[in-house]
Design an enzyme around this catalytic site. Structure first.
Site, PDB file in Angstrom:
ATOM      1  CB  CYS A  87      -0.910   0.010   1.229  1.00  0.00           C
ATOM      2  SG  CYS A  87      -2.064  -1.374   1.325  1.00  0.00           S
ATOM      3  CG  LEU A 130      -2.343  -4.819  -3.238  1.00  0.00           C
ATOM      4  CD1 LEU A 130      -2.993  -4.785  -4.608  1.00  0.00           C
ATOM      5  CD2 LEU A 130      -0.894  -5.275  -3.342  1.00  0.00           C
ATOM      6  CB  ILE A 143      -3.779  -8.244   1.285  1.00  0.00           C
ATOM      7  CG1 ILE A 143      -3.017  -7.805   0.015  1.00  0.00           C
ATOM      8  CG2 ILE A 143      -3.325  -9.628   1.736  1.00  0.00           C
ATOM      9  CD1 ILE A 143      -1.528  -7.716   0.198  1.00  0.00           C
ATOM     10  CB  VAL A 144      -5.938  -8.531   5.773  1.00  0.00           C
ATOM     11  CG1 VAL A 144      -6.730  -8.959   7.007  1.00  0.00           C
ATOM     12  CG2 VAL A 144      -4.701  -9.411   5.606  1.00  0.00           C
ATOM     13  CG  ASN A 156       3.139  -0.204   2.887  1.00  0.00           C
ATOM     14  OD1 ASN A 156       2.579  -1.159   2.375  1.00  0.00           O
ATOM     15  ND2 ASN A 156       4.394   0.136   2.598  1.00  0.00           N
ATOM     16  CD  GLU A 204       0.308  -9.386   4.535  1.00  0.00           C
ATOM     17  OE1 GLU A 204      -0.763  -9.814   4.078  1.00  0.00           O
ATOM     18  OE2 GLU A 204       1.386 -10.011   4.451  1.00  0.00           O
ATOM     19  CG  LEU A 236       9.125 -12.187  -7.174  1.00  0.00           C
ATOM     20  CD1 LEU A 236       9.293 -12.838  -8.539  1.00  0.00           C
ATOM     21  CD2 LEU A 236       8.703 -10.729  -7.318  1.00  0.00           C
TER      22      LEU A 236
END
Length: 257
Positions: free
Chosen positions: A2, A46, A48-49, A70, A72, A227
């Site tokens: 984010c 973005l 996600i959770v 920004n 997690e 990745l």
């Protein structure tokens, strides 16, 4: 990933809006801006959770208290269960757990977080900025006419018109009352080494699996991509993701070579 931007002090909202615009690539799913009496926060998300309900800034106290983040927090469910019984939650996001921890413990809450993060909280006349222990998530800051501006990227800071831009130090938080406070330092290397190959392999395997497991926090509709540099690393992560959750890591991506 984010994007966060903001200012502490009597900043310019139009400037914050332009800074937010530069971070669209970091958070294409949502954006938000909120003006406090002591500053302005902006966020690009973005999701996600709590994909549907995790809009930021997350606000409390009739908009006088709020957070942008920004990152997690891997242990947010455990922290909520242990420390935040009775606190109000409007979302199921890890970011709101940070905010409520701060409301209970103040700056000491930062050291309780296991994760990667950069965040800012405004709480009436008080505020805090913080960055994760080893600096995984970026954060920059600078001053213009006594106003502190901050952002996830240098490009946004160029719009802030600050005299000088500095990188926010890893393992620190910053408040108006205490300034920069170090809450984490890398521990010294333990001289003892594992000489038995079986013991060393077991320790590596257990640590690896534990690290993979705690990062599988995304909502079910969010695809999991891996990745890493090297095909063996990708395959190992993918294999353990599937063992932990048979629905995860069905999409794996990586760079060649």
């Amino acid at each position: 990933m984010c994007g966060i931007v903001g200012c502490i002090g009597n900043g310019n909202k139009q400037k914050i809006e332009r800074m937010v615009d530069t971070l669209h690539h970091r958070g294409p799913n949502d954006r938000g801006i909120h003006e406090f009496t002591g500053g302005i926060f902006g966020h690009t998300r973005l999701s996600i959770v709590d994909v549907k309900g995790g809009h930021q800034p997350i606000l409390k106290n009739e908009g006088k208290t709020g957070i942008i983040c920004n990152g997690e927090i891997y242990n947010f469910k455990e922290l909520a269960k242990e420390y935040l019984d009775g606190y109000d939650f409007d979302t199921q996001s890890d970011t709101e757990v940070i905010l409520n921890l701060y409301r209970r413990f103040g700056p000491d809450a930062v050291a309780m977080l296991d994760g990667m993060f950069s965040f800012a909280i405004m709480d009436g006349d008080d505020f805090i900025l913080a960055r994760d222990p080893i600096g995984i998530k970026p954060l920059y800051y600078g001053y213009d006419d006594g106003v502190m501006y901050f952002s996830s990227e240098l490009g946004a800071m160029s719009i802030a018109n600050v005299n000088e831009v500095d990188e926010f130090p890893q393992g620190y938080y910053f408040t108006g009352k205490k300034g920069f406070v170090q809450y984490y330092s890398v521990p010294p290397v333990n001289d003892s080494t594992l000489t038995n190959i079986d013991d060393a392999s077991k320790a590596i395997r257990e640590t690896f699996i534990r690290s993979v497991k705690k990062r599988l926090l995304a909502d079910p509709e969010v695809p999991v991509w891996i990745l890493l540099l090297g095909r063996s690393g990708q395959q190992s992560c993918g294999r353990h993701c599937r063992r932990i959750d048979s629905q995860s890591a069905h999409l794996c991506g990586g760079n060649e070579g």
